[in-house]
Design a protein around this motif. Sequence first.
Motif, mmCIF file in Angstrom:
data_model
loop_
_atom_site.group_PDB
_atom_site.id
_atom_site.type_symbol
_atom_site.label_atom_id
_atom_site.label_comp_id
_atom_site.label_asym_id
_atom_site.label_seq_id
_atom_site.Cartn_x
_atom_site.Cartn_y
_atom_site.Cartn_z
ATOM 1 N N LEU A 254 0.816 -1.217 0.000
ATOM 2 C CA LEU A 254 0.000 0.000 0.000
ATOM 3 C C LEU A 254 0.849 1.266 0.000
ATOM 4 C CD1 LEU A 254 -2.873 1.223 0.225
ATOM 5 C CD2 LEU A 254 -2.701 0.925 2.710
ATOM 6 N N THR A 255 1.991 1.220 0.682
ATOM 7 C CA THR A 255 2.752 2.456 0.923
ATOM 8 C C THR A 255 4.044 2.571 0.132
ATOM 9 O OG1 THR A 255 3.941 1.443 2.797
ATOM 10 C CG2 THR A 255 1.842 2.543 3.278
ATOM 11 N N LYS A 256 4.502 1.501 -0.490
ATOM 12 C CA LYS A 256 5.832 1.491 -1.110
ATOM 13 C C LYS A 256 6.041 2.643 -2.078
ATOM 14 C CE LYS A 256 9.019 -1.470 -3.695
ATOM 15 N NZ LYS A 256 9.224 -2.791 -4.352
ATOM 16 N N THR A 257 5.107 2.836 -2.992
ATOM 17 C CA THR A 257 5.240 3.901 -3.997
ATOM 18 C C THR A 257 5.264 5.271 -3.344
ATOM 19 O OG1 THR A 257 4.065 2.542 -5.621
ATOM 20 C CG2 THR A 257 4.263 4.890 -6.091
ATOM 21 N N PHE A 258 4.381 5.475 -2.360
ATOM 22 C CA PHE A 258 4.304 6.770 -1.672
ATOM 23 C C PHE A 258 5.571 7.039 -0.868
ATOM 24 C CE2 PHE A 258 -0.113 5.468 -2.288
ATOM 25 C CZ PHE A 258 -0.663 6.616 -2.837
ATOM 26 N N ILE A 259 6.126 5.992 -0.235
ATOM 27 C CA ILE A 259 7.350 6.150 0.548
ATOM 28 C C ILE A 259 8.502 6.580 -0.363
ATOM 29 C CG2 ILE A 259 9.118 4.907 1.862
ATOM 30 C CD1 ILE A 259 6.876 3.222 3.079
ATOM 31 N N GLN A 260 8.662 5.885 -1.487
ATOM 32 C CA GLN A 260 9.745 6.216 -2.407
ATOM 33 C C GLN A 260 9.631 7.647 -2.913
ATOM 34 O OE1 GLN A 260 9.217 3.096 -5.312
ATOM 35 N NE2 GLN A 260 10.595 1.673 -4.253
ATOM 36 N N LYS A 261 8.411 8.074 -3.193
ATOM 37 C CA LYS A 261 8.191 9.429 -3.699
ATOM 38 C C LYS A 261 8.438 10.474 -2.618
ATOM 39 C CE LYS A 261 4.601 12.368 -5.760
ATOM 40 N NZ LYS A 261 3.182 12.435 -6.215
ATOM 41 N N HIS A 262 7.913 10.212 -1.417
ATOM 42 C CA HIS A 262 7.982 11.212 -0.347
ATOM 43 C C HIS A 262 9.397 11.384 0.171
ATOM 44 C CE1 HIS A 262 6.431 13.734 2.855
ATOM 45 N NE2 HIS A 262 7.101 13.010 3.741
ATOM 46 N N LEU A 263 10.150 10.300 0.289
ATOM 47 C CA LEU A 263 11.499 10.390 0.851
ATOM 48 C C LEU A 263 12.436 11.215 -0.013
ATOM 49 C CD1 LEU A 263 12.169 6.836 2.365
ATOM 50 C CD2 LEU A 263 11.528 8.943 3.546
ATOM 51 N N LYS A 264 12.069 11.406 -1.286
ATOM 52 C CA LYS A 264 12.889 12.251 -2.164
ATOM 53 C C LYS A 264 12.779 13.723 -1.802
ATOM 54 C CE LYS A 264 12.546 9.116 -6.155
ATOM 55 N NZ LYS A 264 12.031 8.947 -7.540
ATOM 56 N N SER A 265 11.689 14.083 -1.116
ATOM 57 C CA SER A 265 11.440 15.508 -0.851
ATOM 58 C C SER A 265 11.703 15.918 0.601
ATOM 59 C CB SER A 265 9.979 15.848 -1.203
ATOM 60 O OG SER A 265 9.079 15.101 -0.390
ATOM 61 N N VAL A 266 12.065 14.971 1.475
ATOM 62 C CA VAL A 266 12.287 15.321 2.878
ATOM 63 C C VAL A 266 13.766 15.564 3.126
ATOM 64 C CG1 VAL A 266 10.286 13.980 3.607
ATOM 65 C CG2 VAL A 266 12.552 12.917 3.667
ATOM 66 N N SER A 267 14.073 16.178 4.273
ATOM 67 C CA SER A 267 15.459 16.454 4.626
ATOM 68 C C SER A 267 16.216 15.156 4.898
ATOM 69 C CB SER A 267 15.503 17.348 5.868
ATOM 70 O OG SER A 267 14.983 16.658 6.990
ATOM 71 N N LYS A 268 17.530 15.248 4.890
ATOM 72 C CA LYS A 268 18.374 14.073 5.131
ATOM 73 C C LYS A 268 18.111 13.489 6.519
ATOM 74 C CE LYS A 268 22.694 14.699 6.095
ATOM 75 N NZ LYS A 268 24.134 15.048 5.996
ATOM 76 N N GLU A 269 17.931 14.375 7.510
ATOM 77 C CA GLU A 269 17.684 13.910 8.878
ATOM 78 C C GLU A 269 16.386 13.104 8.950
ATOM 79 O OE1 GLU A 269 19.242 17.076 7.776
ATOM 80 O OE2 GLU A 269 17.841 18.078 9.126
ATOM 81 N N ALA A 270 15.319 13.642 8.326
ATOM 82 C CA ALA A 270 14.030 12.938 8.345
ATOM 83 C C ALA A 270 14.134 11.605 7.608
ATOM 84 C CB ALA A 270 12.952 13.817 7.712
ATOM 85 N N LYS A 271 14.856 11.582 6.495
ATOM 86 C CA LYS A 271 14.999 10.349 5.713
ATOM 87 C C LYS A 271 15.676 9.265 6.542
ATOM 88 C CE LYS A 271 16.087 10.980 1.484
ATOM 89 N NZ LYS A 271 16.816 11.283 0.233
ATOM 90 N N HIS A 272 16.753 9.637 7.260
ATOM 91 C CA HIS A 272 17.458 8.670 8.101
ATOM 92 C C HIS A 272 16.551 8.151 9.213
ATOM 93 C CE1 HIS A 272 21.658 10.392 6.888
ATOM 94 N NE2 HIS A 272 21.121 9.636 5.952
ATOM 95 N N LEU A 273 15.774 9.047 9.799
ATOM 96 C CA LEU A 273 14.891 8.635 10.894
ATOM 97 C C LEU A 273 13.780 7.718 10.392
ATOM 98 C CD1 LEU A 273 14.696 11.966 12.915
ATOM 99 C CD2 LEU A 273 15.449 9.749 13.810
ATOM 100 N N TYR A 274 13.243 8.006 9.221
ATOM 101 C CA TYR A 274 12.205 7.132 8.658
ATOM 102 C C TYR A 274 12.769 5.740 8.363
ATOM 103 C CZ TYR A 274 8.539 10.652 8.123
ATOM 104 O OH TYR A 274 7.546 11.574 8.362
ATOM 105 N N HIS A 275 13.962 5.683 7.792
ATOM 106 C CA HIS A 275 14.592 4.391 7.538
ATOM 107 C C HIS A 275 14.807 3.635 8.851
ATOM 108 C CE1 HIS A 275 16.259 5.842 3.414
ATOM 109 N NE2 HIS A 275 15.184 5.094 3.246
#
Length: 407
Positions: A248-269
């Motif tokens: 359900l979320t894979k496509t949205f995750i890939q798209k959204h993580l391109k637009s967030v800051s590096k810190e947020a991306k690391h925390l989401y991972h």
Amino acid sequence: MMSKKLVLVCLFNFLVAAAMGLTMRFAFVSSIDFNYRNLTHAHSHVAMLGWVYLMLYVFIVHHFTSKKPKAFNRLFWITEVAVIGMMISFPLQGYALFSITFSTLHIFCSYYFAYLIFKHQNIASKPTRVLIKTAVVFMLISTLGVWCLGPAVGLLGQASAFYQIAIQFFLHFQFNGWFLIGLLGLFFHFFKIQDHKIFKPFYISLVISTVTTLALPVHWFAPSPILTWINGFGILSQILCFILFIKLTKTFIQKHLKSVSKEAKHLYHFALMSFAIKILFQSASLFPNIGEIVKQNHNFVIGFIHLTMLGVVSGFLFAYIIQSKISYRTSLFNYGVYSFILGFLGTEFVLFFQGLRFVFGIGLIPNYYLVLFILSSFLVIGISFIFIGISTSKTNYYDSKQTTKTP
């Protein structure tokens, strides 16, 4: 914009809870005079109700209510009074008049919060709306366990299965119902996940797994083959839920993580990886022998609780703080995040490795308690840096395109 003051209050609670945890670690390194059991109660209550509950409170009110009556603000501060009351009274007296009074006040505050949310929520996205409402309902359901504690003590005593099951009921629906589903609701909001035909089976499997996996802790205190089968069904539902979540979320995750800051991306991972590991570890209870080993091994129990509380819950909450346009001093915040993750990974490795050593009868890791204390200190240092990084920022709005990286 989200109130920085309220976020800092929640982080302060988290810092106090972490400092209490570090104090308990130090008790095994050097002799200090305090009631360990009482401080354990304070540590858990402040972490759950002062950090996670209030942080979810702030996020939900900010993102999901178009009109914010003053009642929300007043209720936040009354709830914080209850948290501070527990912060002080539990270490001094354990479960007694004042701590029970403040705990009860917190419960009544949560009831009024639920009423206000259902009255004032304005959530356009159906999946997000369903998840947030479900999380709040599970929060209400969880409190039934608390109300059973009095009768359990009066009728059968604290050593009874009834008393222990009441505690597990509260904890299970707080962690797996209110906290995790609330975090998922926020995840769907931030990642702009739209309604899809997969959402309905995902949601059904989510609710079923949340309810049926309660059978495992109940089985610990009231063993029954039926409960083993119910938990097995719940674990399979949880695995299905996780698979559907990915689809359900894979496509949205890939798209959204391109637009967030590096810190947020690391925390989401970090948070998503912790979430996957939590599901994997919980799935091991499909095998009854493994479930019994985990129950009897304190290291595994604490490690799993911290995996959920620090890895999944706090990882997502830190990412959501960034996403909610809270300003911070980048270098200080980053030092805090990396210190926190280092402390988390280090303590988790030591706890689980020591647990395995106990299983195989090997004994303690050399300087085990000192190593655990030192690694745990990185959690306190990390939260402190995050707190300072936010509190010393001069503005109340974060925009990665406009904010320079201040030292």
